[in-house]
Motif scaffolding. Structure first.
Motif, PDB file in Angstrom:
ATOM      1  N   ASN A 191      -9.056   0.662  -2.448  1.00  0.00           N
ATOM      2  CA  ASN A 191      -9.454   0.753  -3.856  1.00  0.00           C
ATOM      3  C   ASN A 191      -8.281   1.146  -4.741  1.00  0.00           C
ATOM      4  N   ILE A 192      -8.346   0.732  -6.002  1.00  0.00           N
ATOM      5  CA  ILE A 192      -7.313   1.081  -6.975  1.00  0.00           C
ATOM      6  C   ILE A 192      -7.971   1.577  -8.257  1.00  0.00           C
ATOM      7  N   ILE A 223     -10.443  -3.623  -3.898  1.00  0.00           N
ATOM      8  CA  ILE A 223      -9.614  -4.828  -3.805  1.00  0.00           C
ATOM      9  C   ILE A 223      -9.593  -5.406  -2.392  1.00  0.00           C
ATOM     10  N   THR A 243     -16.853  -2.004  -8.959  1.00  0.00           N
ATOM     11  CA  THR A 243     -16.263  -0.891  -9.710  1.00  0.00           C
ATOM     12  C   THR A 243     -17.220   0.295  -9.734  1.00  0.00           C
ATOM     13  N   ASP A 257      -8.511   0.915 -12.072  1.00  0.00           N
ATOM     14  CA  ASP A 257      -8.493  -0.196 -13.018  1.00  0.00           C
ATOM     15  C   ASP A 257      -9.063   0.316 -14.329  1.00  0.00           C
ATOM     16  N   GLY A 258      -8.165   0.689 -15.252  1.00  0.00           N
ATOM     17  CA  GLY A 258      -8.623   1.303 -16.495  1.00  0.00           C
ATOM     18  C   GLY A 258      -9.215   2.667 -16.224  1.00  0.00           C
ATOM     19  N   LEU A 298       0.090  -7.510 -16.414  1.00  0.00           N
ATOM     20  CA  LEU A 298      -0.864  -8.147 -15.515  1.00  0.00           C
ATOM     21  C   LEU A 298      -0.159  -8.707 -14.283  1.00  0.00           C
ATOM     22  N   GLU A 314     -11.891   3.020 -14.254  1.00  0.00           N
ATOM     23  CA  GLU A 314     -12.787   2.794 -13.124  1.00  0.00           C
ATOM     24  C   GLU A 314     -12.024   2.679 -11.809  1.00  0.00           C
ATOM     25  N   ARG A 315     -12.779   2.824 -10.730  1.00  0.00           N
ATOM     26  CA  ARG A 315     -12.275   2.504  -9.394  1.00  0.00           C
ATOM     27  C   ARG A 315     -12.700   1.080  -9.082  1.00  0.00           C
ATOM     28  N   ARG A 316     -11.753   0.285  -8.587  1.00  0.00           N
ATOM     29  CA  ARG A 316     -12.088  -1.094  -8.232  1.00  0.00           C
ATOM     30  C   ARG A 316     -11.723  -1.354  -6.767  1.00  0.00           C
ATOM     31  N   GLU A 350      -1.025  -5.270  -6.175  1.00  0.00           N
ATOM     32  CA  GLU A 350      -2.217  -5.415  -5.348  1.00  0.00           C
ATOM     33  C   GLU A 350      -1.917  -6.262  -4.122  1.00  0.00           C
ATOM     34  N   LEU A 357       0.450  -5.989 -11.873  1.00  0.00           N
ATOM     35  CA  LEU A 357      -0.770  -5.613 -11.167  1.00  0.00           C
ATOM     36  C   LEU A 357      -1.028  -6.555 -10.001  1.00  0.00           C
TER      37      LEU A 357
END
Length: 257
Positions: free
Chosen positions: A111-112, A121, A139, A114-115, A79, A117-119, A86, A82
């Motif tokens: 965007n990044i 930022i 997301t 995240d698991g 974490l 999904e697209r998130r 970011e 991350l």
């Protein structure tokens, strides 16, 4: 609402205690026994046992079975990385994205992955009242939209294969891709071109152009995206939009690497 009322009504004491356990570890004391945690936190041994067992299970603490001491776990390191990644990406990208947003007057986002999904930022809104709204934290599935698919196309091989093996498609608009074959064909084109374009795949009436921000190994760490409502998309030359977004992504890469 004052801070005291907020604390009383909107916080969880058990979560406070779990955080207190994590904060008990320092550079000077990276390893602590249950008794030492009890002395530092004031939490009873019986409650501590439940907290540390949960934190160990989730990877936030590691227990040395030989010494019976605990230390911070790898989940926290992940974490932390991350947050660091970011933060550095946004710092490198901010001025470049602002210039892009001012030049075209349309929504620009970073965007990044995240698991699965697209998130989003980082986002800069369109100057027009009619715009495709996007917010930091939003997301979407990796199979829908240019900003997501350009990330998926340039994932590391193992991560890409894991995603494709488990992806479940749901129709978001009538233009959403709904099969692995169609998605793989689309991703292959994106990899060859180095950018992605989508027409109402995720938001009806919104078109987007996106390019990946790549590591030296060629893996996407983020994507730069322009989103334009259908009614104004024809006001732009598509090739110009592609040039703008790919140049922005390359410039950000230069700042990072």
């Amino acid at each position: 609402m004052d801070q005291e009322t907020f604390n009383k009504n909107y916080t969880m004491q058990s979560l406070h205690k779990a955080i207190k356990v994590l904060k008990a570890f320092t550079r000077e004391e990276p390893r602590l026994s249950l008794t030492e945690l009890n002395k530092k936190t004031g939490i009873s041994i019986s409650s501590l046992q439940r907290f540390v067992s949960t934190l160990v299970y989730e990877g936030f603490l590691h227990k040395d079975e030989r010494t019976k001491q605990y230390q911070l776990g790898l989940s926290l390191m992940y974490l932390g990385r991350l947050v660091e990644e970011e933060s550095s990406i946004v710092t490198a990208a901010e001025s470049i994205l602002k210039a892009l947003n001012e030049e075209i007057g349309e929504s620009v986002s970073l965007n990044i992955v995240d698991g699965d999904e697209r998130r989003c930022i980082y986002n800069l809104a369109s100057k027009y009242p009619l715009a495709a709204k996007a917010y930091v934290g939003d997301t979407s599935p990796l199979y829908a939209g240019a900003s997501a698919k350009v990330l998926l196309a340039f994932l590391p091989k193992e991560q890409f294969e894991q995603y494709m093996a488990s992806v479940v498609f749901n129709p978001i608009t009538e233009n959403t891709l709904l099969s692995k074959e169609a998605l793989e064909d689309s991703l292959e084109i994106i990899k060859q071109q180095g950018f992605a374009i989508s027409y109402s795949e995720r938001v009806k009436g919104a078109h987007s152009v996106a390019a990946p921000i790549l590591t030296p190994a060629g893996h996407a760490i983020a994507s730069v995206t322009i989103v334009i409502p259908d009614v104004r998309y024809k006001d732009f030359e598509e090739q110009h939009l592609i040039s703008l977004v790919t140049n922005a992504a390359r410039t950000i890469e230069e700042q990072l690497y």
